[in-house]
Design an enzyme around this catalytic site. Structure first.
Site, PDB file in Angstrom:
ATOM      1  N   PHE A   8     -44.110  71.713 -84.246  1.00 33.19           N
ATOM      2  CA  PHE A   8     -43.876  70.763 -82.326  1.00 33.19           C
ATOM      3  C   PHE A   8     -44.840  69.503 -83.072  1.00 33.19           C
ATOM      4  CE2 PHE A   8     -44.500  75.916 -82.758  1.00 33.19           C
ATOM      5  CZ  PHE A   8     -44.278  76.669 -81.942  1.00 33.19           C
ATOM      6  N   ASP A   9     -44.397  68.915 -82.184  1.00 28.31           N
ATOM      7  CA  ASP A   9     -44.963  67.842 -81.627  1.00 28.31           C
ATOM      8  C   ASP A   9     -45.427  68.075 -80.900  1.00 28.31           C
ATOM      9  OD1 ASP A   9     -44.511  65.237 -80.553  1.00 28.31           O
ATOM     10  OD2 ASP A   9     -43.680  65.804 -78.720  1.00 28.31           O
ATOM     11  N   LEU A  10     -46.700  67.709 -80.424  1.00 28.97           N
ATOM     12  CA  LEU A  10     -47.834  67.764 -79.889  1.00 28.97           C
ATOM     13  C   LEU A  10     -47.718  67.044 -78.480  1.00 28.97           C
ATOM     14  CD1 LEU A  10     -50.759  68.525 -80.130  1.00 28.97           C
ATOM     15  CD2 LEU A  10     -51.405  66.620 -80.517  1.00 28.97           C
ATOM     16  N   ASP A  11     -47.807  65.940 -78.061  1.00 25.90           N
ATOM     17  CA  ASP A  11     -47.957  65.694 -76.404  1.00 25.90           C
ATOM     18  C   ASP A  11     -46.437  65.626 -76.304  1.00 25.90           C
ATOM     19  OD1 ASP A  11     -50.154  64.769 -77.211  1.00 25.90           O
ATOM     20  OD2 ASP A  11     -48.958  62.182 -77.895  1.00 25.90           O
ATOM     21  N   VAL A 166     -39.567  71.443 -83.187  1.00 25.19           N
ATOM     22  CA  VAL A 166     -39.648  71.124 -81.715  1.00 25.19           C
ATOM     23  C   VAL A 166     -39.908  69.546 -81.084  1.00 25.19           C
ATOM     24  CG1 VAL A 166     -40.070  72.190 -79.791  1.00 25.19           C
ATOM     25  CG2 VAL A 166     -39.672  74.246 -81.809  1.00 25.19           C
TER      26      VAL A 166
END
Length: 217
Positions: A8-11, A166
């Site tokens: 996963f990306d965060l922002d 993602v």
């Protein structure tokens, strides 16, 4: 389909970081005599490496951009980081994925120390077996493909067909592809449908609920 490992990306993917990033950016720009009244105009700074954004958007030299990042972090470290909030339903999605036996990783261009701090503050760190982000000092280390590759390597992922990336912006999609992964774009973040499709996202999710259904299919 049938992924065992999800990066996963965060922002813009797990957290709405609009206030933390745009306000920190506005502070940094003010140190150079650039005053931004409407911080929503700085939303393009959410996601991509900051050095690239300062250089592309405001014509900063590489050295100026690095200095501006220092000003950004001055504000972010003091108060900006606490303004991130998780998207509605994200905690439930992560809980369901973990319960289904998925290995969850973070691959973000945000400095790793900040990513860990924010995830812990929002009670989301518990769902991830590894958090990979950019180093504080080496700005080239913010490249998404390098971060994704490191996350895969450190997690011992050998079969790339069993992992997926993602994210909400084109650099998430492109970075995942360069690392050999299929990619999913989310439309509730900061990238448009056109941006994500042009970058080559395999599929798109309208909201966290749809994302969960795709990841569990």
């Amino acid at each position: 389909m049938g992924w065992d490992t999800i990066l996963f990306d965060l922002d813009g993917t797990l957290t709405d970081s609009h206030r933390s990033i745009t306000e920190s950016t506005a502070y940094a720009l003010s140190c150079y005599g650039i005053h931004v009244e409407d911080t929503s105009t700085l939303k393009d700074f959410i996601g991509p490496p900051l050095q690239d954004s300062f250089m592309t958007r405001y014509g900063f030299s590489a050295q100026q951009a690095i200095e501006a990042i220092g000003k950004f972090r001055e504000y972010f470290n003091r108060e900006g980081w606490q303004k991130d909030v998780p998207y509605a339903g994200i905690a439930q999605v992560l809980k369901r994925l973990q319960a289904a036996g998925k290995t969850l990783l973070i691959a973000t261009s945000k400095p790793e120390v900040y990513a860990i701090r924010i995830l812990e503050y929002l009670d989301l760190l518990q769902y991830f077996s590894l958090v990979c982000g950019a180093p504080l000092a080496e700005h080239t280390g913010a490249r998404k493909d390098l971060i994704v590759a490191r996350a895969l390597r450190e997690s011992g992922v050998a079969d790339l067909s069993r992992a997926v990336m993602v994210g909400d912006r084109s650099h998430d999609v492109i970075g995942g592809q360069k690392a050999g992964l299929e990619t999913i774009g989310v439309l509730y973040g900061y990238g448009s449908r056109e941006e994500l499709l042009e970058a080559g996202a395999m599929t798109l999710a309208q909201d966290p609920e749809e994302l969960c259904a795709i990841l569990l299919s």
